[in-house]
Design a protein around this motif. Structure first.
Motif, mmCIF file in Angstrom:
data_model
loop_
_atom_site.group_PDB
_atom_site.id
_atom_site.type_symbol
_atom_site.label_atom_id
_atom_site.label_comp_id
_atom_site.label_asym_id
_atom_site.label_seq_id
_atom_site.Cartn_x
_atom_site.Cartn_y
_atom_site.Cartn_z
ATOM 1 N N ASP A 1 -39.154 -26.223 -24.598
ATOM 2 C CA ASP A 1 -38.208 -25.315 -25.243
ATOM 3 C C ASP A 1 -38.990 -24.066 -25.663
ATOM 4 O OD1 ASP A 1 -36.537 -23.887 -26.942
ATOM 5 O OD2 ASP A 1 -35.902 -25.647 -28.080
ATOM 6 N N PRO A 2 -38.778 -22.917 -25.012
ATOM 7 C CA PRO A 2 -39.564 -21.723 -25.312
ATOM 8 C C PRO A 2 -39.316 -21.155 -26.708
ATOM 9 C CG PRO A 2 -37.809 -21.183 -23.796
ATOM 10 C CD PRO A 2 -37.800 -22.681 -23.956
ATOM 11 N N GLN A 3 -38.274 -21.597 -27.370
ATOM 12 C CA GLN A 3 -38.043 -21.147 -28.747
ATOM 13 C C GLN A 3 -38.893 -21.939 -29.734
ATOM 14 O OE1 GLN A 3 -33.789 -21.391 -29.249
ATOM 15 N NE2 GLN A 3 -33.470 -19.432 -28.225
ATOM 16 N N ARG A 4 -39.471 -23.033 -29.268
ATOM 17 C CA ARG A 4 -40.270 -23.879 -30.158
ATOM 18 C C ARG A 4 -41.754 -23.886 -29.825
ATOM 19 N NH1 ARG A 4 -36.967 -29.253 -29.956
ATOM 20 N NH2 ARG A 4 -38.132 -29.870 -31.798
ATOM 21 N N PRO B 1 -46.820 -35.059 -28.279
ATOM 22 C CA PRO B 1 -46.470 -34.937 -29.702
ATOM 23 C C PRO B 1 -46.062 -33.527 -30.140
ATOM 24 C CG PRO B 1 -48.608 -36.015 -29.439
ATOM 25 C CD PRO B 1 -48.221 -35.450 -28.112
ATOM 26 N N LEU B 2 -46.322 -32.508 -29.321
ATOM 27 C CA LEU B 2 -46.029 -31.134 -29.709
ATOM 28 C C LEU B 2 -44.522 -30.889 -29.742
ATOM 29 C CD1 LEU B 2 -48.708 -29.222 -27.615
ATOM 30 C CD2 LEU B 2 -48.837 -29.924 -30.012
ATOM 31 N N GLU B 3 -44.075 -30.243 -30.802
ATOM 32 C CA GLU B 3 -42.662 -29.924 -30.947
ATOM 33 C C GLU B 3 -42.233 -28.957 -29.843
ATOM 34 O OE1 GLU B 3 -39.754 -27.914 -34.227
ATOM 35 O OE2 GLU B 3 -41.488 -29.025 -34.931
ATOM 36 N N GLY B 4 -41.177 -29.320 -29.152
ATOM 37 C CA GLY B 4 -40.653 -28.472 -28.093
ATOM 38 C C GLY B 4 -41.044 -28.900 -26.698
ATOM 39 N N VAL B 5 -42.004 -29.825 -26.582
ATOM 40 C CA VAL B 5 -42.423 -30.307 -25.269
ATOM 41 C C VAL B 5 -41.485 -31.414 -24.833
ATOM 42 C CG1 VAL B 5 -44.246 -31.495 -23.984
ATOM 43 C CG2 VAL B 5 -44.835 -29.665 -25.566
ATOM 44 N N GLY B 6 -41.014 -31.304 -23.595
ATOM 45 C CA GLY B 6 -40.135 -32.318 -23.027
ATOM 46 C C GLY B 6 -40.859 -33.132 -21.984
ATOM 47 N N GLU B 7 -40.355 -33.104 -20.785
ATOM 48 C CA GLU B 7 -40.876 -33.916 -19.691
ATOM 49 C C GLU B 7 -42.178 -33.344 -19.128
ATOM 50 O OE1 GLU B 7 -39.378 -35.125 -15.217
ATOM 51 O OE2 GLU B 7 -37.918 -34.493 -16.699
ATOM 52 N N LEU B 8 -43.098 -34.244 -18.782
ATOM 53 C CA LEU B 8 -44.349 -33.871 -18.123
ATOM 54 C C LEU B 8 -44.365 -34.476 -16.728
ATOM 55 C CD1 LEU B 8 -46.902 -34.669 -20.989
ATOM 56 C CD2 LEU B 8 -45.864 -32.469 -20.444
ATOM 57 N N GLY B 9 -44.866 -33.711 -15.770
ATOM 58 C CA GLY B 9 -45.017 -34.215 -14.403
ATOM 59 C C GLY B 9 -46.425 -33.941 -13.922
ATOM 60 N N PHE B 10 -46.959 -34.878 -13.134
ATOM 61 C CA PHE B 10 -48.351 -34.775 -12.693
ATOM 62 C C PHE B 10 -48.451 -34.938 -11.183
ATOM 63 C CE2 PHE B 10 -48.302 -36.356 -17.002
ATOM 64 C CZ PHE B 10 -49.251 -35.577 -17.625
ATOM 65 N N ASP B 11 -49.260 -34.097 -10.549
ATOM 66 C CA ASP B 11 -49.604 -34.217 -9.138
ATOM 67 C C ASP B 11 -51.124 -34.140 -9.073
ATOM 68 O OD1 ASP B 11 -50.215 -33.905 -6.463
ATOM 69 O OD2 ASP B 11 -48.655 -32.414 -6.083
ATOM 70 N N LEU B 12 -51.757 -35.304 -8.980
ATOM 71 C CA LEU B 12 -53.212 -35.358 -9.037
ATOM 72 C C LEU B 12 -53.870 -34.705 -7.824
ATOM 73 C CD1 LEU B 12 -53.774 -38.957 -10.436
ATOM 74 C CD2 LEU B 12 -53.737 -36.800 -11.682
ATOM 75 N N LEU B 13 -53.257 -34.818 -6.654
ATOM 76 C CA LEU B 13 -53.870 -34.250 -5.455
ATOM 77 C C LEU B 13 -54.008 -32.738 -5.533
ATOM 78 C CD1 LEU B 13 -52.238 -36.405 -2.647
ATOM 79 C CD2 LEU B 13 -54.548 -36.570 -3.582
ATOM 80 N N GLN C 1 -39.546 -24.356 -17.613
ATOM 81 C CA GLN C 1 -40.574 -25.143 -16.948
ATOM 82 C C GLN C 1 -41.753 -24.250 -16.598
ATOM 83 O OE1 GLN C 1 -39.400 -27.934 -13.840
ATOM 84 N NE2 GLN C 1 -40.878 -26.951 -12.479
ATOM 85 N N GLN C 2 -42.958 -24.789 -16.780
ATOM 86 C CA GLN C 2 -44.182 -24.075 -16.405
ATOM 87 C C GLN C 2 -45.092 -25.040 -15.662
ATOM 88 O OE1 GLN C 2 -45.308 -20.715 -16.900
ATOM 89 N NE2 GLN C 2 -46.833 -21.472 -15.466
ATOM 90 N N LEU D 1 -49.377 -24.232 -25.086
ATOM 91 C CA LEU D 1 -49.563 -25.332 -24.147
ATOM 92 C C LEU D 1 -50.956 -25.271 -23.529
ATOM 93 C CD1 LEU D 1 -46.090 -25.197 -22.371
ATOM 94 C CD2 LEU D 1 -46.863 -26.950 -23.979
ATOM 95 N N SER D 2 -51.385 -24.083 -23.111
ATOM 96 C CA SER D 2 -52.724 -23.913 -22.535
ATOM 97 C C SER D 2 -53.813 -24.293 -23.522
ATOM 98 C CB SER D 2 -52.934 -22.466 -22.079
ATOM 99 O OG SER D 2 -52.085 -22.157 -21.013
ATOM 100 N N GLU D 3 -53.636 -23.917 -24.775
ATOM 101 C CA GLU D 3 -54.617 -24.267 -25.814
ATOM 102 C C GLU D 3 -54.697 -25.772 -26.005
ATOM 103 O OE1 GLU D 3 -53.849 -22.147 -29.445
ATOM 104 O OE2 GLU D 3 -53.737 -20.237 -28.393
#
Length: 69
Positions: free
Chosen positions: A46-49, A25-37, A2-3, A55-57
């Motif tokens: 998955d860091p192997q993928r 759509p990126l291979e290896g990306v799982g769950e996304l969480g957002f905190d707008l405040l 997780q990052q 991700l930053s790009e």
């Protein structure tokens, strides 16, 4: 793995949608969480993928800037 990112410009549902379209759509990306405040994006991946730099790009292609939390 997780990052957390501080995403400058993340303040409404439209940015959340843009980030979902950029990251899900990126291979290896799982769950996304957002905190707008706090402008926080949490990405489980998955860091192997895919790495933090890729991700930053992908976030940068939305016009927003990401800084690892």
């Amino acid at each position: 793995m997780q990052q957390d990112f501080r995403v400058l410009g993340l303040d409404c549902a439209e940015e959340v949608l843009a980030l979902r379209h950029a990251l899900e759509p990126l291979e290896g990306v799982g769950e996304l969480g957002f905190d707008l405040l706090s402008q926080r994006l949490t990405v489980r991946f998955d860091p192997q993928r895919i790495g933090v730099a890729a991700l930053s790009e992908a976030i940068g292609r939305t016009g927003m800037r990401a800084v690892p939390w």
